[in-house]
Design an enzyme around this catalytic site. Structure first.
Site, short mmCIF file in Angstrom:
data_model
loop_
_atom_site.label_atom_id
_atom_site.label_comp_id
_atom_site.label_asym_id
_atom_site.label_seq_id
_atom_site.Cartn_x
_atom_site.Cartn_y
_atom_site.Cartn_z
N CYS A 132 0.84 -1.20 0.00
CA CYS A 132 0.00 0.00 0.00
C CYS A 132 0.87 1.25 0.00
CB CYS A 132 -0.91 -0.03 1.23
SG CYS A 132 -1.92 1.45 1.36
N CYS A 135 -0.40 4.14 2.19
CA CYS A 135 -0.27 3.91 3.64
C CYS A 135 1.19 4.08 4.07
CB CYS A 135 -0.68 2.50 4.04
SG CYS A 135 -2.15 1.88 3.26
N ASP A 136 2.13 3.55 3.29
CA ASP A 136 3.51 3.42 3.77
C ASP A 136 4.52 4.30 3.04
OD1 ASP A 136 2.57 1.46 5.49
OD2 ASP A 136 2.88 -0.15 4.03
#
Ligand code: NAP
Length: 303
Positions: A132, A135-136
Site C-alpha cells: 500500500c 499507507c507506507d
C-alpha cells in the site's frame, strides 16, 4: 429474519445498501474493516463521473455517509466466519457468535492484494515490503524504492511515490504496461521513474530492513542487484470468495461466477463488485453491481 444480508462495505456493498434502503428492504450490511474497501488506499480516483481527482478515502467516506444517512441502523461491525447458503433461509455466522438468518445474500467482499511469492517477502513485510503506497510511502521520503507490476495500481503507486521518494524503479515482467494510457504518459514523463522491462524479482534481501532485490532480466536470463530501501508489490488482486466457494461456483481464479444480474448458481445468493467475474474492475462498475444486485434481490423476493 432479514430480507437481505450484504457482506462487505466497499463501493459495491455501499451502493447495494443505498438501493436496499430506498427499496424498503429489511437488511443489514456487515463490515469487517472501515467502509470503502480497496479505494481507501487509492491516492486519487479520476474516472468516477462527476467527481474528478477525488482521493479514494474521500470518495469512500462520501459513499458511506450517503448509505448511513439512509440506513445507519443497518450497519453492523462484524466479521463473517461461515455461511450456509443453499437453503431458502440462509444463515450467516459471524465472529461475535451471531447467526443472521436471511432470505437473500449479496456477497460484496471484494478482493485483496496478491503476493509476489519470492524469498524474503514474508521476512521483510512491514520492514521495507509493502502492499500500500499511500499507507507506507511516507516512510520512504527521499529514498529509493521499487514498484512491482504493470497495471493501474502499480502505475498510480509509482506516480504517488515519485512525489515523495528520490527514485522509483518499476519492475514489470513484460515490455508493455497494462495501465491506462493517461497513467502511462505520466509515468514516461516523470524524471525520477525508471522502468525495468521484461524483469522480475527473484529475491528480496537486507538486514533488519530491505537493502535491495535480485532482479532477473527475463530476456537475457541474467540476474543483477538493485539497491532499494522499499518494495511496493502491485501485482494484482485475489477475490475474497473463500468463505462462500463451497456453495457458489467460482472460476479458476476464485471469482464468483455471475453476470450483470449478479445472480450466482445458488438461488437467493448474488455477487457484486470485484469478487464477481467481470471484464472491468473499477469503482464505477462496482457501484453498478450494487444497484443491479438489489434489483435482482427484489425480483427474487417477489418470487
Ligand atoms: P492488474 O490490472 O491485474 O495488474 C497486475 C499487474 O501485475 C500486471 O501488470 C501483471 O503483469 C503483473 N503481475 C501479476 N502477477 C505477477 C507476478 N507474480 N509477478 C510480477 N508481476 C505480476 O491489477 P491492479 O493493477 O491491482 O488492478 C486491479 C483492478 O483494479 C484492475 O481491473 C484495474 O484496472 C483496477 N484499478 C483501477 C484503477 C483506476 O481506474 N483508477 C486503479 C487501480 C486499479 P501482466 O501485465 O504481464 O499480466
Amino acid at each position: 429474519m432479514y430480507d437481505l444480508v450484504i457482506t462487505g462495505s466497499g463501493p459495491a456493498g455501499l451502493s447495494a445498501a443505498i438501493y436496499a434502503a430506498r427499496a424498503g428492504l429489511k437488511f443489514i450490511i456487515l463490515e469487517e474493516n472501515l467502509p470503502g474497501g480497496q479505494i481507501i488506499n487509492t491516492y486519487e480516483i479520476d474516472n468516477y463521473p462527476g467527481i474528478p481527482g477525488i482521493s479514494g478515502s474521500n470518495l469512500a467516506s462520501r459513499m458511506e455517509e450517503h448509505a448511513r444517512k439512509l440506513a445507519g441502523d443497518s450497519f453492523v461491525d462484524d466479521t463473517v466466519t461461515s455461511a450456509v447458503l443453499n437453503d431458502s433461509v440462509k444463515k450467516i455466522f459471524t465472529a461475535s457468535h451471531r447467526i443472521y438468518e436471511t432470505r437473500t445474500v449479496i456477497i460484496a467482499t471484494g478482493a485483496t492484494h496478491r503476493r509476489l511469492e519470492v524469498p524474503g517477502e514474508d521476512m521483510f513485510s512491514g520492514n521495507g515490503v509493502s502492499y500500500c503506497a499511500t499507507c507506507d510511502g511516507a516512510f520512504f521520503k527521499e529514498k529509493d524504492v521499487a514498484v512491482v507490476g504493470g497495471g493501474n495500481t502499480a502505475a498510480m503507486d509509482a506516480l504517488y511515490l515519485s512525489g515523495l521518494c528520490k527514485s522509483v524503479s518499476i519492475i514489470h515482467r513484460r515490455n508493455v504496461l497494462r495501465a491506462d494510457k493517461v497513467l502511462q504518459d505520466k509515468l514516461f514523463s516523470a524524471e525520477n521513474i525508471k522502468i525495468y522491462w521484461n524483469c522480475r524479482v527473484d529475491e528480496i534481501y537486507g538486514n533488519e530492513q530491505v537493502k535491495g532485490l535480485k532482479l532477473r532480466d527475463l530476456k537475457n536470463d541474467t540476474v543483477s542487484d538493485l539497491a532499494v530501501d522499499g518494495i511496493f508489490a502491485a501485482v494484482g488482486i485475489t477475490p475474497a470468495s473463500a468463505l462462500f466457494s463451497a456453495s457458489v461456483n467460482t472460476d479458476k481464479e476464485g471469482y464468483i461466477i455471475a453476470d450483470e444480474t449478479c445472480m450466482t448458481n445458488v438461488p437467493g445468493v448474488f455477487a457484486a463488485g470485484d469478487v464477481r467475474t467481470k471484464n472491468l474492475r473499477q469503482v464505477v462498475t462496482a457501484v453498478s453491481d450494487g444497484a443491479n444486485a438489489v434489483t435482482s434481490v427484489r425480483q427474487y423476493l417477489l418470487g
